[in-house]
Motif scaffolding. Structure first.
Motif: not given
Length: 163
Positions: A50-53, A64-68, A110-114, A127-129
């Motif tokens: 779980q990654v938070e922007i 906002r959070r994204v999950f992978t 970290v930098m995350v590419r969405l 979104n996908d990581v």
């Protein structure tokens, strides 16, 4: 049955689903990391992240959070290799080349590419990581501003080979 002390008159209702964030690189923090088994027998044990922007860098997407899910033990070699390369990217980004516990990932920036996955099969766009890099990495470009058209940001809409 569990007791829940909730009064909906004290909380405004959600007015709609979040729109996907624009495709691009975002400053973020890993806020969740756990090992879990996938629904599919083939998936095996996987790392759920779980990654938070970062709201300071991207105020329009604050918190906002994204999950992978990284299927690091998948039966399919391609899927496993992609997951392991992504985990290696994270480890290199946080300068933690040997990982013994998922807690070592928590709080790391970290930098995350969405990428943007187009709406399909009754699901809305999401979104996908698509990758990880160290914060401040020279190879990453900032995420586009929200004023850019969403059609400019559909480049990552194709699903990965593991899906």
């Amino acid at each position: 049955m569990a007791h829940i002390n909730f009064n909906a008159s004290e909380v405004p209702p959600e007015v709609g689903a979040y729109e996907p964030m624009h495709a691009g690189w975002y400053h973020s923090t890993i806020v969740g990391a756990e090992m879990t088994y996938g629904k599919s027998v083939d998936a095996g044990l996987m790392l759920k992240l779980q990654v938070e922007i970062n709201g300071n860098e991207h105020p329009q997407y604050a918190n906002r959070r994204v999950f992978t899910y990284l299927c690091i033990n998948h039966k399919n070699d391609l899927t496993k290799n992609i997951a392991n390369r992504n985990l290696s990217s994270i480890c290199h980004a946080i300068k933690q080349l040997e990982l013994d516990d998922t807690d070592q990932l928590l709080g790391e920036e970290v930098m995350v590419r969405l990428k943007v996955r187009a709406a399909h099969d009754g699901y809305e766009a999401s979104n996908d990581v698509g990758g990880f890099a160290p914060n401040g990495s020279q190879k990453t470009e900032e995420a586009p501003s929200p004023s850019q058209s969403s059609t400019d940001n559909q480049s990552g809409a194709a699903r990965g080979a593991w899906k």
